[in-house]
Design a protein around this motif. Structure first.
Motif, PDB file in Angstrom:
ATOM      1  N   ARG A  42     -26.140  63.062   1.400  1.00 27.71           N
ATOM      2  CA  ARG A  42     -25.472  63.083   2.706  1.00 27.71           C
ATOM      3  C   ARG A  42     -24.713  64.394   2.915  1.00 27.71           C
ATOM      4  O   ARG A  42     -24.710  64.965   4.024  1.00 27.71           O
ATOM      5  CB  ARG A  42     -24.516  61.873   2.820  1.00 27.71           C
ATOM      6  CG  ARG A  42     -25.221  60.543   2.987  1.00 27.71           C
ATOM      7  CD  ARG A  42     -24.240  59.469   3.398  1.00 27.71           C
ATOM      8  NE  ARG A  42     -23.237  59.235   2.371  1.00 27.71           N
ATOM      9  CZ  ARG A  42     -23.349  58.329   1.406  1.00 27.71           C
ATOM     10  NH1 ARG A  42     -24.450  57.586   1.339  1.00 27.71           N
ATOM     11  NH2 ARG A  42     -22.388  58.159   0.518  1.00 27.71           N
ATOM     12  N   GLU A  98     -27.073  70.690   8.503  1.00 34.43           N
ATOM     13  CA  GLU A  98     -26.944  70.528   9.946  1.00 34.43           C
ATOM     14  C   GLU A  98     -25.849  71.439  10.509  1.00 34.43           C
ATOM     15  O   GLU A  98     -25.985  72.002  11.610  1.00 34.43           O
ATOM     16  CB  GLU A  98     -26.636  69.053  10.272  1.00 34.43           C
ATOM     17  CG  GLU A  98     -27.799  68.112  10.013  1.00 34.43           C
ATOM     18  CD  GLU A  98     -27.402  66.664  10.232  1.00 34.43           C
ATOM     19  OE1 GLU A  98     -26.175  66.410  10.413  1.00 34.43           O
ATOM     20  OE2 GLU A  98     -28.290  65.787  10.207  1.00 34.43           O
ATOM     21  N   GLU A 105     -25.373  67.380   1.522  1.00 33.19           N
ATOM     22  CA  GLU A 105     -26.333  68.461   1.752  1.00 33.19           C
ATOM     23  C   GLU A 105     -26.904  68.387   3.158  1.00 33.19           C
ATOM     24  O   GLU A 105     -27.108  69.411   3.825  1.00 33.19           O
ATOM     25  CB  GLU A 105     -27.460  68.378   0.715  1.00 33.19           C
ATOM     26  CG  GLU A 105     -27.024  68.638  -0.723  1.00 33.19           C
ATOM     27  CD  GLU A 105     -26.540  70.078  -0.918  1.00 33.19           C
ATOM     28  OE1 GLU A 105     -26.903  70.948  -0.115  1.00 33.19           O
ATOM     29  OE2 GLU A 105     -25.781  70.304  -1.885  1.00 33.19           O
ATOM     30  N   LYS A 106     -27.134  67.182   3.612  1.00 34.12           N
ATOM     31  CA  LYS A 106     -27.677  67.024   4.961  1.00 34.12           C
ATOM     32  C   LYS A 106     -26.674  67.495   6.011  1.00 34.12           C
ATOM     33  O   LYS A 106     -27.038  68.227   6.939  1.00 34.12           O
ATOM     34  CB  LYS A 106     -28.049  65.556   5.190  1.00 34.12           C
ATOM     35  CG  LYS A 106     -28.678  65.297   6.545  1.00 34.12           C
ATOM     36  CD  LYS A 106     -29.034  63.830   6.696  1.00 34.12           C
ATOM     37  CE  LYS A 106     -29.642  63.582   8.071  1.00 34.12           C
ATOM     38  NZ  LYS A 106     -29.993  62.149   8.262  1.00 34.12           N
ATOM     39  N   ARG A 107     -25.412  67.083   5.847  1.00 35.09           N
ATOM     40  CA  ARG A 107     -24.385  67.514   6.806  1.00 35.09           C
ATOM     41  C   ARG A 107     -24.199  69.037   6.757  1.00 35.09           C
ATOM     42  O   ARG A 107     -23.997  69.691   7.786  1.00 35.09           O
ATOM     43  CB  ARG A 107     -23.061  66.799   6.515  1.00 35.09           C
ATOM     44  CG  ARG A 107     -23.067  65.328   6.887  1.00 35.09           C
ATOM     45  CD  ARG A 107     -21.652  64.782   6.942  1.00 35.09           C
ATOM     46  NE  ARG A 107     -20.976  64.921   5.654  1.00 35.09           N
ATOM     47  CZ  ARG A 107     -20.976  63.980   4.717  1.00 35.09           C
ATOM     48  NH1 ARG A 107     -21.639  62.830   4.931  1.00 35.09           N
ATOM     49  NH2 ARG A 107     -20.338  64.160   3.590  1.00 35.09           N
TER      50      ARG A 107
END
Length: 680
Positions: A571, A578, A573-575
């Motif tokens: 989560r 983004e 790394e994804k944020r």
């Protein structure tokens, strides 16, 4: 009855014959004799146009008979002039019913003749006919009383009064009245009991027996040449819930002979009622057993509880009837619902929760957790029994003695006191009768005192029986340890909680109200095992199953934590990706108006939130004391001639003393370092 003229020439003559003496197929010898006697009588007295109405093998106390009904129809149709019978007992042995028949004859002007009793209504009223009717009924009543006495005497000796045999047995040809096991049927009986222990419903058992083409009891008796009770049945494999329920409640399968289970209340109507256990005659071990006592008792306990299958399941929950509320004592109810269309709720709650009569707390406990707790207790106790049998026996008996020895002692004292009082009451009743007989005690007081003494004696007898039962149960409990050991040895695998294991090991489970919420919620559960109750294994005992369970829980917890870290990292790394993408698009001016507006609102919200946070932190921090002036500032203030505070004056004086001490120490150090001069 009045005088009746004979209408034999105007109307056809009817002759009525009835007898219950029938010892062979077809019409009995008694019926043939009666026909011959009545035909001779009719011929000698000039009666012609004879017709017989016969009821063969029917009781004289019954007045719903085909022959009698047919004759009454002919009488009401006006086709009968005279009715002739051998004697008055042939028409019936009930004073009231015979009187109504005679009234019918009188109403339709029918002449009534009893040949052997010299009764002819054409000769006028015969008062002796009434006495004969009374004697006829007395004969039936006396015969019924004698038969009851004979049956009771036989049952007290353990002799059967009925030839019917329970399914699973057959009558012995060598010993009259004895039963032997019918192995083919006994296997079906054992299967039915084991199926109930396995949690199957009566309907599912019947369906399985029908599918396997197993003959019903009547068909089985027919094939083996035994007497058949229900001669008419459409399907020889149509097992019903009624038949299976009847098999499950029969105590004979445990080897117990039970006589006198029903009693005839009225010899006229032949109405029967079920007797109470006190009225029955029970002989333990009188017949060979098909199932053991504990299996039979467990099945009865299972069937006492009403179990209903949830809407989304085919079978009811196996824990139903075993869980009890620790606060109100009610049974826990199973809840199986789809909650908000997302997850299935499979749990138990107190049946007294939110009730009008008594409102108890919910006592909520998931089914999976209570089953896991039960399995853990069975595994722990069973392992302890297998590896420490002697110690287990000593602990169970010691606990039983400690818990019940005091109670048994109190029961014995109460029995002794009650027996003494009962004996005193017998003496008082005797004196009461003597006082009433001599006139010292009036009848009014005599009746009142006698009723009071009788009521007290009855209460004492009931209490003595109950206390004696408690003592006997205590003595029996001391022998149940061996039964539990045998139960443990019957099982070889305790890795899974099966329904038979649950029913055979667990007596009841008492659930307390939980405390806390979420992962911190704790709930007490008291598990009572059959034969030994709520037994606790010593805390220092750690079974291999518990070691394995702890290892498994540690592995699951470690795997869960690793998975949580992986998910959190993913989560993050994804944020982060983004955010980088959004920042790049923002710098390149590629954001849409909606995204720019949302970004401005976000930044404004963050600034406002940071401002509020700083103000709250500043307000929550304690006020800092005013900053002290340095020594240099104090000297400057002193030079200007301004006044100093006592604290400031003390600080400045302390500083000067410190400096003076330092200078003095340096001078003395320099002086000690210089060499001494020689004096010439």
């Amino acid at each position: 009855m009045g005088h009746f003229p004979c209408f034999s020439r105007r109307f056809p003559l009817r002759l009525f014959v009835w007898s219950s003496d029938d010892e062979r197929a077809g019409e009995s010898v008694s019926i043939e004799n009666q026909k011959r006697i009545l035909e001779d009588y009719a011929r000698k007295n000039g009666f012609t146009n004879i017709r017989h109405f016969t009821d063969n093998g029917i009781r004289g106390t019954t007045f719903k008979r085909p022959g009698l009904d047919a004759m009454l129809e002919e009488i009401r149709a006006g086709n009968v002039a005279t009715v002739i019978i051998k004697d008055q007992s042939r028409i019936g042995r009930d004073v009231v019913e015979v009187g109504l028949l005679k009234r019918t004859f009188d109403e339709y002007h029918v002449r009534f003749i009893a040949a052997n009793d010299n009764l002819d209504t054409a000769n006028g009223f015969d008062i002796m006919s009434i006495f004969r009717d009374v004697i006829n009924e007395w004969y039936v009543a006396d015969t019924s009383r004698k038969i009851k006495t004979v049956f009771k005497s036989r049952m007290e000796k353990g002799l059967r009064c009925s030839g019917s045999v329970c399914y699973g047995y057959r009558a012995s040809k060598e010993e009259k009245g004895e039963w032997i096991i019918d192995e083919e049927a006994a296997a079906v009986v054992r299967r039915i009991f084991q199926s109930v222990l396995a949690g199957e419903t009566i309907a599912s058992i019947a369906k399985a027996l029908r599918a396997e083409k197993i003959p019903i009891p009547s068909e089985h008796w027919k094939r083996t040449g035994e007497p058949v009770r229900a001669a008419k049945y459409a399907d020889p494999y149509a097992w019903s819930a009624t038949t299976i329920g009847y098999i499950l409640k029969r105590p004979e399968y445990t080897g117990r002979k039970v006589l006198g289970k029903t009693v005839c209340e009225n010899y006229k109507t032949k109405s029967t009622r079920k007797t109470t256990p006190e009225e029955q005659h029970v002989f333990e071990g009188a017949i060979p057993a098909i199932v053991d006592e504990e299996t039979w008792r467990t099945v009865q306990k299972i069937r006492e509880t009403v179990r209903r299958a949830p809407k989304r399941q085919n079978a009811p929950n196996r824990l139903t009837g075993l869980l009890y509320c620790a606060d109100c004592g009610s049974k826990l109810t199973h809840r199986y619902n789809l909650v908000q269309g997302k997850w299935i709720e499979d749990a138990f709650v107190c049946s007294g929760y939110r009730q009008l009569t008594h409102d108890c707390t919910i006592h909520y406990i998931p089914t999976a957790k209570i089953e896991a707790a039960i399995l853990a207790v069975i595994q722990r106790v069973s392992w302890y029994v297998r590896h420490n049998e002697k110690e287990f026996t000593e602990r169970v008996r010691e606990a039983s003695d400690q818990n019940q020895e005091k109670t048994v002692k109190e029961c014995k004292q109460k029995i002794s006191k009650a027996q003494k009082r009962h004996k005193e009451l017998e003496g008082l009743v005797k004196k009461l009768y003597e006082g009433n007989a001599t006139g010292k005690i009036p009848d009014k007081h005599f009746t009142r005192l006698l009723n009071e003494y009788d009521e007290e004696q009855t209460e004492l007898e009931t209490s003595i029986a109950e206390w004696q039962r408690q003592i006997e149960n205590w003595n029996a409990d001391r022998l149940k340890t061996d039964q539990f050991i045998q139960l443990v040895k019957r099982y070889t695998d305790f890795s899974e909680l099966t329904t038979p294991m649950l029913n055979e090991f667990i007596e009841k489970v008492v659930v307390h109200e939980g405390e806390g919420r979420g992962n911190d919620r704790r709930q007490r559960i008291d598990i009572y095992l059959n034969f030994i109750g709520a037994f606790e294994v010593p805390e220092y005992i750690v079974t291999p199953a518990e070691v394995e369970e702890q290892r498994r829980q540690h592995e699951e917890q470690a795997a869960k934590e690793a998975r949580s870290k992986e998910l959190a990292k993913a989560r993050y790394e994804k944020r982060k990706a983004e955010k980088r993408e959004f920042t790049a698009r923002k710098k390149a001016g590629l954001l849409t108006p909606e995204e720019l507006e949302a970004e401005e609102n976000r930044l404004a919200h963050n600034r406002e939130w940071q401002k509020e946070w700083r103000e709250k932190r500043k307000a929550s921090e304690p006020e800092k004391p005013p900053k002290q002036k340095s020594i240099k500032e104090l000297m400057a203030v002193e030079k200007t001639g301004a006044d100093l505070t006592p604290e400031e004056t003390e600080r400045l004086a302390a500083y000067r003393r410190k400096k003076a001490d330092q200078q003095r120490a340096r001078r003395e150090g320099k002086k000690s370092d210089q060499p001494k001069r020689k004096v010439s």
